[in-house]
Scaffold this motif. Structure first.
Motif, short mmCIF file in Angstrom:
data_model
loop_
_atom_site.label_atom_id
_atom_site.label_comp_id
_atom_site.label_asym_id
_atom_site.label_seq_id
_atom_site.Cartn_x
_atom_site.Cartn_y
_atom_site.Cartn_z
N UNK A 55 0.21 -8.49 -2.92
CA UNK A 55 -0.90 -7.88 -3.65
C UNK A 55 -1.24 -8.70 -4.90
N UNK A 56 -0.21 -9.14 -5.63
CA UNK A 56 -0.45 -9.89 -6.86
C UNK A 56 -1.10 -11.23 -6.61
N UNK A 57 -0.57 -12.00 -5.65
CA UNK A 57 -1.13 -13.31 -5.36
C UNK A 57 -2.51 -13.21 -4.71
N UNK A 58 -2.75 -12.13 -3.99
CA UNK A 58 -4.09 -11.92 -3.42
C UNK A 58 -5.11 -11.72 -4.53
N UNK A 59 -4.71 -10.99 -5.56
CA UNK A 59 -5.61 -10.78 -6.69
C UNK A 59 -5.87 -12.10 -7.42
N UNK A 173 -0.50 -6.92 -11.71
CA UNK A 173 -0.49 -6.20 -10.44
C UNK A 173 0.91 -6.21 -9.83
N UNK A 174 1.58 -7.35 -9.92
CA UNK A 174 2.93 -7.47 -9.36
C UNK A 174 3.90 -6.51 -10.03
N UNK A 179 7.31 -1.66 -10.04
CA UNK A 179 7.75 -0.43 -10.70
C UNK A 179 7.41 0.83 -9.89
N UNK A 180 6.21 0.90 -9.35
CA UNK A 180 5.69 2.19 -8.88
C UNK A 180 5.60 2.37 -7.37
#
Length: 297
Positions: A55-59, A173-174, A179-180
């Motif tokens: 998700x983080x790298x996609x962003x 985002x990462x 965390x969640x």
């Protein structure tokens, strides 16, 4: 009709289509990371690190690709927060949010079509942990979205140079996911939750993933723009508006905010000295790449 000025232009629709495509790719890749291909072709527990990094790298990738085209909001909560801080008009935000939601549904639909039925599982749906109450889940979404949007506001502030907004936003985002994920699935993005919910037609506690991110995003953007790093020109403008509003006692005085319409031809509006992304003048050179990127996720 003044509110829709600048909407019926080719550059604006390029920006809207950019939001659609970027959201489609983001949801397709992000949800795809939640599907585990086990040795027995059955769903296993998801790898939190893998999902967070994807998700983080996609962003990071989508912000880098579409930041100069649409601002790379990729998140209805971010778009709504920018409406509240006068960075985009209400009329234009409606088209942005529609494109984001349709892109998320399309991305989830494509992934569903190419994934074997026995591996679909919960399809990356965001759900509140059974050990938590809905109130705890709502608070979690507010907190992680607050840190995300505050990071966006700070990293994209044109007053501060030598920054890498795409990387900063991706890291935000990462850490939100790390965390969640075990709490709520770490949405931070209503459209991201909408995509799989529509495909599986599962709306359990779905309202949390709209209310939580929107409240967190608006609070973060307002805190940054009006409390921690306010624009001096905006402060003076607000003082003038309040002064005019109080001139006529016991009577309703309609105050015309000329500044709110002075930049209707711009895709993204910022008051005062804040940098403006003008899609009608995209041939301009020498723009600060960090100030062009206004948001994500």
């Amino acid at each position: 009709m003044v509110a829709f000025k600048g909407v019926w232009t080719q550059p604006f629709w390029k920006a809207v289509s950019g939001e659609y495509i970027a959201m489609l790719i983001f949801v397709l890749l992000g949800l795809g990371s939640t599907i585990t291909w086990g040795a027995n072709n059955s769903c296993q527990s998801a790898d939190i690190v893998r999902i967070s990094l994807c998700f983080g790298f996609s962003i990071v990738t989508m912000v880098h690709c579409f930041g100069h085209i649409s601002g790379a909001h990729l998140n209805p909560a971010v778009t709504i927060a920018f409406v509240c801080t006068r960075k985009i008009t209400l009329a234009k935000s409606v088209f942005y949010i529609m494109a984001q939601c349709l892109g998320a549904i399309s991305g989830a639909g494509i992934l569903f079509l190419i994934t074997p039925p026995n591996l679909v599982g919960n399809f990356g749906m965001t759900m509140v942990n059974e050990r938590l109450s809905l109130g705890h889940g709502l608070l979690t979404e507010i907190l992680i979205t607050f840190q995300l949007v505050f990071s966006i506001s700070a990293s994209c502030d044109p007053k501060y140079k030598n920054k890498y907004p795409a990387i900063a936003i991706g890291i935000s985002v990462i850490i939100g996911h790390l965390f969640a994920i075990n709490y709520t699935g770490a949405s931070m993005n209503p459209a991201r939750s909408l995509g799989p919910a529509v495909i599986l037609w599962n709306w359990k506690s779905h309202w949390i993933y709209w209310v939580g991110p929107i409240v967190g995003a608006v609070c973060a953007a307002a805190a940054y723009d009006y409390i921690y790093c306010p624009d001096n020109a905006l402060k003076e403008h607000l003082k003038e508006v309040l002064k005019k509003a109080t001139q006529k006692k016991e009577k309703y005085a309609e105050v015309e905010d000329n500044r709110s319409q002075s930049g209707d031809d711009d895709l993204i509006l910022k008051p005062g000295t804040i940098h403006v992304i003008d899609i009608d003048h995209d041939s301009k050179k020498g723009k600060d790449s960090a100030s062009e990127i206004l948001s994500t996720v």
